[in-house]
Enzyme design. Structure first.
Site, PDB file in Angstrom:
ATOM      1  N   ASP A  25       0.787  -1.243   0.000  1.00 28.32           N
ATOM      2  CA  ASP A  25       0.000   0.000   0.000  1.00 28.32           C
ATOM      3  C   ASP A  25       0.820   1.294   0.000  1.00 28.32           C
ATOM      4  O   ASP A  25       0.460   2.248   0.701  1.00 28.32           O
ATOM      5  CB  ASP A  25      -0.960   0.001   1.198  1.00 28.32           C
ATOM      6  CG  ASP A  25      -1.935  -1.154   1.177  1.00 28.32           C
ATOM      7  OD1 ASP A  25      -1.904  -1.950   0.218  1.00 28.32           O
ATOM      8  OD2 ASP A  25      -2.728  -1.284   2.128  1.00 28.32           O
ATOM      9  N   LYS A 130      -6.639  -4.900  -3.058  1.00 27.08           N
ATOM     10  CA  LYS A 130      -7.265  -5.562  -1.904  1.00 27.08           C
ATOM     11  C   LYS A 130      -8.286  -4.628  -1.258  1.00 27.08           C
ATOM     12  O   LYS A 130      -8.052  -3.437  -1.143  1.00 27.08           O
ATOM     13  CB  LYS A 130      -6.182  -5.979  -0.895  1.00 27.08           C
ATOM     14  CG  LYS A 130      -5.384  -4.840  -0.282  1.00 27.08           C
ATOM     15  CD  LYS A 130      -4.223  -5.405   0.531  1.00 27.08           C
ATOM     16  CE  LYS A 130      -3.418  -4.353   1.261  1.00 27.08           C
ATOM     17  NZ  LYS A 130      -4.134  -3.549   2.249  1.00 27.08           N
ATOM     18  N   CYS A 163      -1.900  -2.381   7.866  1.00 26.96           N
ATOM     19  CA  CYS A 163      -1.888  -3.338   6.757  1.00 26.96           C
ATOM     20  C   CYS A 163      -0.667  -4.250   6.761  1.00 26.96           C
ATOM     21  O   CYS A 163      -0.756  -5.407   6.325  1.00 26.96           O
ATOM     22  CB  CYS A 163      -2.023  -2.598   5.437  1.00 26.96           C
ATOM     23  SG  CYS A 163      -3.675  -1.876   5.261  1.00 26.96           S
TER      24      CYS A 163
HETATM   25  N1  TIU Z   1      -2.562   0.371   4.299  1.00 28.14           N
HETATM   26  C1  TIU Z   1      -2.995   0.614   5.535  1.00 28.14           C
HETATM   27  O1  TIU Z   1      -2.288   0.438   6.506  1.00 28.14           O
HETATM   28  N2  TIU Z   1      -4.299   1.125   5.672  1.00 28.14           N
HETATM   29  C2  TIU Z   1      -4.674   1.983   6.662  1.00 28.14           C
HETATM   30  O2  TIU Z   1      -5.827   2.390   6.713  1.00 28.14           O
HETATM   31  N3  TIU Z   1      -3.715   2.368   7.547  1.00 28.14           N
HETATM   32  C3  TIU Z   1      -3.834   3.289   8.556  1.00 28.14           C
HETATM   33  O3  TIU Z   1      -2.908   3.423   9.348  1.00 28.14           O
HETATM   34  N4  TIU Z   1      -4.922   4.041   8.617  1.00 28.14           N
END
Ligand code: TIU
Length: 225
Positions: A25, A130, A163
């Site tokens: 991500d 995802k 994530c």
């Molecule tokens: N990719 C991921 O970690 N999604 C989140 O929403 N992370 C946060 O820390 N908000």
């Protein structure tokens, strides 16, 4: 041939042709102003720390011929795959699907949903879209790994405790060895970053191993030589 990577709680022997680099991500929505991360009230600059170390590891992984997999968190434009419980949660300045300076927040196909230019995928590198925090949930990641005989995952990306941790836990339960590169991960909360890594390597490596970019580069550059 197995090669030893420095890590905690102990060095780990890995076979590089059974090892993939997974980049979680690294999207504009989390790293740049005006996206999902900032809408949740976070200081997005904190995530920049992971970009340069990860850029070096990505280049070395490519040179060594490792499988490289990118993931992106996001939803369909009609929000049909977005749980209302996720969309309605909290009091963000903008919700998933709302318009923002990088397009609709956390929606596939929008500029904000895409990967930051410094780490952009090249041809042949799968991008896993995802809907959740974990990279295995409702994706074809597991079948891709199985078809390539992958047993070990070098895990990087954002955010450490969300994530990255969710994916490591999913992978661990599926039998993969996860080596998380601490300096190639980042969080909006420094204390969560630190504890997120500690949780992985505690108790003899209850979820996996924690290493860093220097240790990964040492192993990957040996493979290239
Ligand atoms: N990719 C991921 O970690 N999604 C989140 O929403 N992370 C946060 O820390 N908000």
């Amino acid at each position: 041939m197995k090669t030893l990577m420095e890590a905690e709680p102990e060095p780990i022997a890995v076979e590089l042709d059974r090892t993939a680099l997974i980049i979680i991500d690294m999207q504009r929505d989390f790293l740049e102003p005006g996206g999902f991360g900032e809408a949740l009230g976070n200081d997005v600059k904190r995530l920049q720390a992971a970009v340069e170390p990860l850029k070096a590891v990505l280049a070395a992984a490519r040179a060594a011929g490792l499988m490289v997999i990118h993931t992106r968190e996001g939803h369909r434009p009609d929000l049909s795959d977005a749980p209302p419980a996720k969309v309605e949660r909290g009091a963000p300045s903008a919700r998933i699907g709302d318009p923002g300076p990088m397009g609709r927040i956390l929606i596939r196909g929008e500029p904000g949903h895409d990967i930051v230019p410094a780490l952009y995928p090249i041809d042949g590198e799968p991008v896993i879209d995802k809907p959740g925090k974990g990279a295995f949930y409702q994706t074809d990641l597991e079948s891709m790994l199985r078809h390539r005989g992958i047993e070990n995952l070098i895990v990087t990306g954002v955010t450490t405790e969300v994530c990255v941790n969710t994916t490591v836990r999913e992978a661990n339960d599926r039998g993969y060895r996860c080596i998380v590169l601490g300096d190639c991960c980042a969080s909006y909360f420094p204390e969560f970053h630190e504890m997120g890594l500690k949780m992985i390597k505690a108790q003899g490596g209850i979820f996996g191993w924690v290493s860093d970019s220097a240790s990964a580069l040492a192993v990957l550059s040996r493979a290239r030589a």
